[in-house]
Design a protein around this motif. Structure first.
Motif, short mmCIF file in Angstrom:
data_model
loop_
_atom_site.label_atom_id
_atom_site.label_comp_id
_atom_site.label_asym_id
_atom_site.label_seq_id
_atom_site.Cartn_x
_atom_site.Cartn_y
_atom_site.Cartn_z
N MET A 111 2.31 -6.12 10.08
CA MET A 111 2.73 -4.91 9.39
C MET A 111 2.11 -3.71 10.08
N ASN A 112 2.88 -2.65 10.16
CA ASN A 112 2.34 -1.43 10.75
C ASN A 112 1.68 -0.58 9.66
N GLN A 113 1.07 0.52 10.06
CA GLN A 113 0.31 1.36 9.13
C GLN A 113 1.20 1.97 8.05
N PHE A 114 2.42 2.33 8.40
CA PHE A 114 3.34 2.91 7.42
C PHE A 114 3.64 1.90 6.31
N GLU A 115 3.90 0.66 6.68
CA GLU A 115 4.19 -0.38 5.69
C GLU A 115 2.97 -0.67 4.82
N LEU A 116 1.79 -0.68 5.43
CA LEU A 116 0.56 -0.88 4.66
C LEU A 116 0.36 0.23 3.64
N ASN A 117 0.67 1.46 4.04
CA ASN A 117 0.55 2.58 3.10
C ASN A 117 1.54 2.45 1.96
N GLN A 118 2.73 1.95 2.24
CA GLN A 118 3.71 1.74 1.17
C GLN A 118 3.22 0.68 0.19
N ILE A 119 2.62 -0.38 0.72
CA ILE A 119 2.07 -1.44 -0.14
C ILE A 119 0.94 -0.86 -1.00
N ARG A 120 0.05 -0.08 -0.38
CA ARG A 120 -1.03 0.56 -1.14
C ARG A 120 -0.47 1.43 -2.27
N SER A 121 0.56 2.18 -1.97
CA SER A 121 1.18 3.05 -2.96
C SER A 121 1.73 2.25 -4.14
N LYS A 122 2.42 1.16 -3.83
CA LYS A 122 2.96 0.31 -4.90
C LYS A 122 1.84 -0.26 -5.77
N LEU A 123 0.76 -0.68 -5.14
CA LEU A 123 -0.36 -1.26 -5.89
C LEU A 123 -1.05 -0.20 -6.74
N ARG A 124 -1.16 1.02 -6.23
CA ARG A 124 -1.80 2.09 -7.02
C ARG A 124 -0.96 2.46 -8.24
N ARG A 125 0.37 2.36 -8.12
CA ARG A 125 1.23 2.64 -9.26
C ARG A 125 1.03 1.62 -10.38
N LEU A 126 0.48 0.46 -10.05
CA LEU A 126 0.19 -0.56 -11.06
C LEU A 126 -1.19 -0.36 -11.67
N ASP A 127 -1.86 0.72 -11.33
CA ASP A 127 -3.20 1.05 -11.84
C ASP A 127 -4.24 0.00 -11.48
N PHE A 155 6.26 -7.52 5.62
CA PHE A 155 6.34 -6.43 4.64
C PHE A 155 7.32 -6.75 3.52
N CYS A 156 8.50 -7.24 3.87
CA CYS A 156 9.53 -7.46 2.84
C CYS A 156 9.07 -8.49 1.82
N THR A 157 8.39 -9.54 2.24
CA THR A 157 7.90 -10.56 1.31
C THR A 157 6.81 -9.99 0.41
N ALA A 158 5.89 -9.27 0.98
CA ALA A 158 4.81 -8.66 0.19
C ALA A 158 5.36 -7.65 -0.80
N SER A 159 6.31 -6.87 -0.36
CA SER A 159 6.91 -5.85 -1.22
C SER A 159 7.63 -6.48 -2.40
N LYS A 160 8.38 -7.54 -2.14
CA LYS A 160 9.10 -8.23 -3.23
C LYS A 160 8.13 -8.84 -4.22
N ALA A 161 7.04 -9.41 -3.73
CA ALA A 161 6.04 -10.00 -4.62
C ALA A 161 5.41 -8.94 -5.51
N ILE A 162 5.10 -7.79 -4.94
CA ILE A 162 4.48 -6.71 -5.72
C ILE A 162 5.48 -6.14 -6.73
N ASP A 163 6.74 -6.06 -6.36
CA ASP A 163 7.75 -5.57 -7.29
C ASP A 163 7.84 -6.45 -8.54
N ARG A 164 7.57 -7.73 -8.39
CA ARG A 164 7.59 -8.63 -9.55
C ARG A 164 6.40 -8.38 -10.47
#
Length: 77
Positions: A1-17, A37-46
């Motif tokens: 994963m590149n830095q942009f994707e990592l930042n998106q993951i961090r953002s999603k996790l922060r929205r979950l408090d 990234f796509c697998t991690a993102s889908k898991a976090i969305d759940r």
């Protein structure tokens, strides 16, 4: 994963408090496991928090329907 994707993951996790320590450990785990990234993102969305306002609205609607049905049955008998 590149830095942009990592930042998106961090953002999603922060929205979950979630706390920053958990977020960093989870990001480290994703990097160690070479998780795409796509697998991690889908898991976090759940993990998304359920909207408690929606739950309260449904409970109020059910209560109103029950009250109306009970009132109607009382009048009919």
């Amino acid at each position: 994963m590149n830095q942009f994707e990592l930042n998106q993951i961090r953002s999603k996790l922060r929205r979950l408090d979630l706390d920053d320590q958990f977020i960093e450990r989870y990001i480290d785990k994703l990097i160690r496991n070479k998780e795409p990234f796509c697998t991690a993102s889908k898991a976090i969305d759940r993990w998304e928090k359920k909207d408690s306002g929606q739950f309260v609205l449904q409970a109020l609607a059910c209560g109103l329907i029950a009250a109306l049905a009970g009132g109607w049955l009382a009048v009919v008998q």
